[in-house]
Scaffold this motif. Structure first.
Motif, PDB file in Angstrom:
ATOM      1  N   VAL A   1       0.369   3.825  -8.811  1.00  0.00           N
ATOM      2  CA  VAL A   1       0.006   2.782  -8.096  1.00  0.00           C
ATOM      3  C   VAL A   1       1.020   2.365  -7.118  1.00  0.00           C
ATOM      4  O   VAL A   1       2.243   2.913  -6.914  1.00  0.00           O
ATOM      5  N   ALA A   2       0.384   1.425  -5.834  1.00  0.00           N
ATOM      6  CA  ALA A   2       1.331   1.329  -4.691  1.00  0.00           C
ATOM      7  C   ALA A   2       2.428   0.171  -5.282  1.00  0.00           C
ATOM      8  O   ALA A   2       2.279  -0.489  -6.326  1.00  0.00           O
ATOM      9  N   GLY A   3       3.348  -0.047  -4.675  1.00  0.00           N
ATOM     10  CA  GLY A   3       4.490  -1.105  -4.865  1.00  0.00           C
ATOM     11  C   GLY A   3       5.820  -0.476  -5.812  1.00  0.00           C
ATOM     12  O   GLY A   3       6.631  -1.511  -5.963  1.00  0.00           O
ATOM     13  N   SER A   4       6.013   0.661  -6.304  1.00  0.00           N
ATOM     14  CA  SER A   4       7.086   1.125  -6.625  1.00  0.00           C
ATOM     15  C   SER A   4       7.726   0.077  -8.131  1.00  0.00           C
ATOM     16  O   SER A   4       6.735  -0.058  -8.692  1.00  0.00           O
TER      17      SER A   4
ATOM     18  N   TYR B   1       7.416   3.253   5.968  1.00  0.00           N
ATOM     19  CA  TYR B   1       6.024   3.412   5.218  1.00  0.00           C
ATOM     20  C   TYR B   1       6.310   2.686   3.748  1.00  0.00           C
ATOM     21  O   TYR B   1       5.494   2.037   3.389  1.00  0.00           O
ATOM     22  N   SER B   2       7.418   2.936   3.135  1.00  0.00           N
ATOM     23  CA  SER B   2       7.577   2.377   1.750  1.00  0.00           C
ATOM     24  C   SER B   2       7.557   0.786   1.802  1.00  0.00           C
ATOM     25  O   SER B   2       7.055   0.267   0.809  1.00  0.00           O
ATOM     26  N   SER B   3       8.288   0.348   2.750  1.00  0.00           N
ATOM     27  CA  SER B   3       8.270  -1.170   2.583  1.00  0.00           C
ATOM     28  C   SER B   3       7.043  -1.656   3.026  1.00  0.00           C
ATOM     29  O   SER B   3       6.740  -2.883   2.428  1.00  0.00           O
ATOM     30  N   SER B   4       6.199  -1.145   4.019  1.00  0.00           N
ATOM     31  CA  SER B   4       5.016  -1.492   4.136  1.00  0.00           C
ATOM     32  C   SER B   4       3.899  -1.661   3.011  1.00  0.00           C
ATOM     33  O   SER B   4       3.147  -2.424   2.586  1.00  0.00           O
ATOM     34  N   ARG B   5       4.130  -0.702   1.839  1.00  0.00           N
ATOM     35  CA  ARG B   5       3.541  -0.558   0.698  1.00  0.00           C
ATOM     36  C   ARG B   5       3.981  -1.402  -0.112  1.00  0.00           C
ATOM     37  O   ARG B   5       3.015  -2.069  -0.990  1.00  0.00           O
ATOM     38  N   LEU B   6       5.145  -1.782  -0.367  1.00  0.00           N
ATOM     39  CA  LEU B   6       5.760  -2.812  -1.267  1.00  0.00           C
ATOM     40  C   LEU B   6       5.303  -4.331  -0.541  1.00  0.00           C
ATOM     41  O   LEU B   6       4.775  -4.970  -1.569  1.00  0.00           O
TER      42      LEU B   6
ATOM     43  N   MET C   1       2.365  -3.667   7.458  1.00  0.00           N
ATOM     44  CA  MET C   1       2.914  -2.843   8.564  1.00  0.00           C
ATOM     45  C   MET C   1       3.340  -3.736   9.526  1.00  0.00           C
ATOM     46  O   MET C   1       4.591  -3.475  10.154  1.00  0.00           O
ATOM     47  N   ILE C   2       2.506  -4.436  10.160  1.00  0.00           N
ATOM     48  CA  ILE C   2       3.100  -5.223  11.391  1.00  0.00           C
ATOM     49  C   ILE C   2       3.967  -6.386  10.988  1.00  0.00           C
ATOM     50  O   ILE C   2       5.032  -6.360  11.641  1.00  0.00           O
TER      51      ILE C   2
END
Length: 461
Positions: A88-91, A323-328, A356-357
């Protein structure tokens, strides 16, 4: 439900799977390796082996990287099991929500937001410096007023290049991660090719006498060096952020995470061997030790290539971290702990446009206006806290009968996860008092946000 029950309520795994299934599953094991290597091997490979050898470890810096890799591999294996079990997203944020409860998950997510945002902002200023130097070589100069953070006393008001590169990468990522990963893969190949050129060139100038004495600062110096270079490996956790977009995650996630650490260790050790063999460690306390060593043996053309390698390395790192920070941030919005608009997937490629923005604006402001010399120290404590909780989290994860795992499992359970968690706690205790004070302020802000907003707006409410 009392306060204790509320803050430790756990998110059902099936909810995340259902919510994240709209992500496009496009990433292969090769893409994950490129993403991880892009995040881990940056400009540090051209600096750390030299400066740490000069100040702490001498030629035994080679062993320092091995020790640091072993410690990092322990946490890496724990991440790999979580990513295989929970695609899942969010690590670590999502892992914490599922196995520990909402507040612990929030703290882990807040720690990683700190890591990603500050790391990208700091690297964007480094990218700006290298690019400005590159333009200067062609006789082009960027006006001073737009070449640095807001500091009127020294004539700078904004670092425009740092802002523009962050925006450019965000636009690239918004066009679909498949096209972004292709560019990332190309940049990773360029970066590794330049490192290989240095290694091959340097082999011809190695003098074994430079490795004597091997332990000039004693064994203690070797371990002190390991504590320092441990942070060279940080970034592999970005691979776990992509789990919702990976084909066959139960197999590919472990390849991406563990493979990243193996490849990074291989290159860090080779660079350390060659660098300390070319030049006495006593001469390597300079800003650019690899370029210094090449200029010393009159290989200026390879030294010139290093600037290109550094720019490629910083670019891939920013791609991976943005990329990772936007998913988090998407994951926290998905759960209602931050505004729900941040948790929406939009556009033709179903990506988290709003998150992302948000992260792009924050990173651009930090990189363009604020001096980051002291703030970057906070990256270490945020990362190590997440590593600690992920390591110990393997124990409650294994006890969950509702979460099947047909992929990677940490060997030596439960000893390896416990050793990993204790090793991370030890490294946290070695950080400076200033870092501790800054982190307490950061986590204090996080808890205020959680108890004033998140706990009331959580969809579990």
């Amino acid at each position: 439900m009392n306060l204790k029950q509320t803050i430790f309520r756990k998110e059902p795994f099936e909810n995340y799977l259902a919510t994240d299934q709209r992500f496009e599953k496009t990433m292969s094991a090769k893409d994950l390796l490129a993403l991880g290597i892009g995040a881990v091997i940056g400009t540090g490979i051209f600096i750390l082996p030299g400066t740490v050898a000069a100040l702490k470890a001498g030629p035994s810096i080679i062993l320092s990287f091995v020790i640091a890799a072993i410690v990092c591999a322990l946490a890496g294996m724990c991440y790999a099991e979580f990513a295989s079990s929970l695609p899942v997203a969010g690590s670590a944020y999502s892992y914490g929500n599922i196995v520990f409860g909402e507040m612990i998950g929030w703290i882990m997510g807040w720690a990683l937001i700190l890591e990603y945002v500050l790391a990208v902002a700091a690297v964007s200023t480094g990218w700006s410096a290298y690019f400005t130097s590159f333009l200067h070589g062609f006789g082009l100069n960027i006006p001073k007023v737009i070449s640095g953070p807001f500091d009127p006393a020294h004539g700078t008001y904004i670092n425009l290049v740092a802002i523009l590169i962050v925006i450019a990468i965000a636009i690239l990522l918004s066009r679909g991660f498949q096209s972004s990963i292709r560019i990332n893969n190309i940049m990773v190949v360029i970066k590794l090719a330049i490192i290989v050129i240095f290694i091959i060139t340097g082999l011809f100038y190695i003098k074994p006498s430079n490795w004597q004495p091997f332990f000039p600062y004693g064994v203690h110096g070797t371990f002190a060096g390991a504590s320092t270079v441990f942070f060279a490996y940080l970034g592999f956790d970005v691979v776990s952020s992509s789990a919702a977009e990976v084909k066959n995650p139960s197999k590919n996630m472990s390849i991406g995470i563990i493979g990243t650490l193996i490849i990074a260790t291989f290159f860090y050790i080779l660079v350390s061997i060659v660098l300390t063999g070319m030049v006495s460690y006593t001469k390597l306390n300079v800003a650019d030790p690899v370029a210094f060593a090449l200029n010393l043996v009159h290989q200026n053309w390879v030294a010139g290539l290093l600037s290109l390698g550094a720019i490629a390395g910083m670019t891939t790192m920013m791609i991976a971290m943005i990329y990772s920070s936007s998913r988090l941030v998407y994951a926290t919005g998905r759960d209602g702990l931050l505004p729900k608009q941040l948790g929406k997937l939009t556009g033709a490629h179903y990506y988290p446009k709003n998150s992302m923005i948000a992260v792009t604006v924050i990173i651009a402001i930090l990189g363009g206006l604020i001096p980051l010399d002291q703030l970057t120290n906070l990256v270490n404590i945020g990362t190590l806290l997440a590593f600690t909780l992920v390591s110990f989290g393997i124990i409650p994860l294994r006890k969950r009968t509702d979460i099947p795992n047909n992929g990677f499992k940490v060997p030596g359970y439960p000893y390896i996860p416990i050793i990993s968690g204790l090793a991370c706690i030890y490294l946290i205790t070695t950080l400076s008092p200033i870092t501790w004070i800054g982190s307490l302020i950061w986590f204090g802000i996080g808890l205020i946000i959680y108890f004033s907003y998140g706990i009331h707006h959580s969809h579990l409410n």
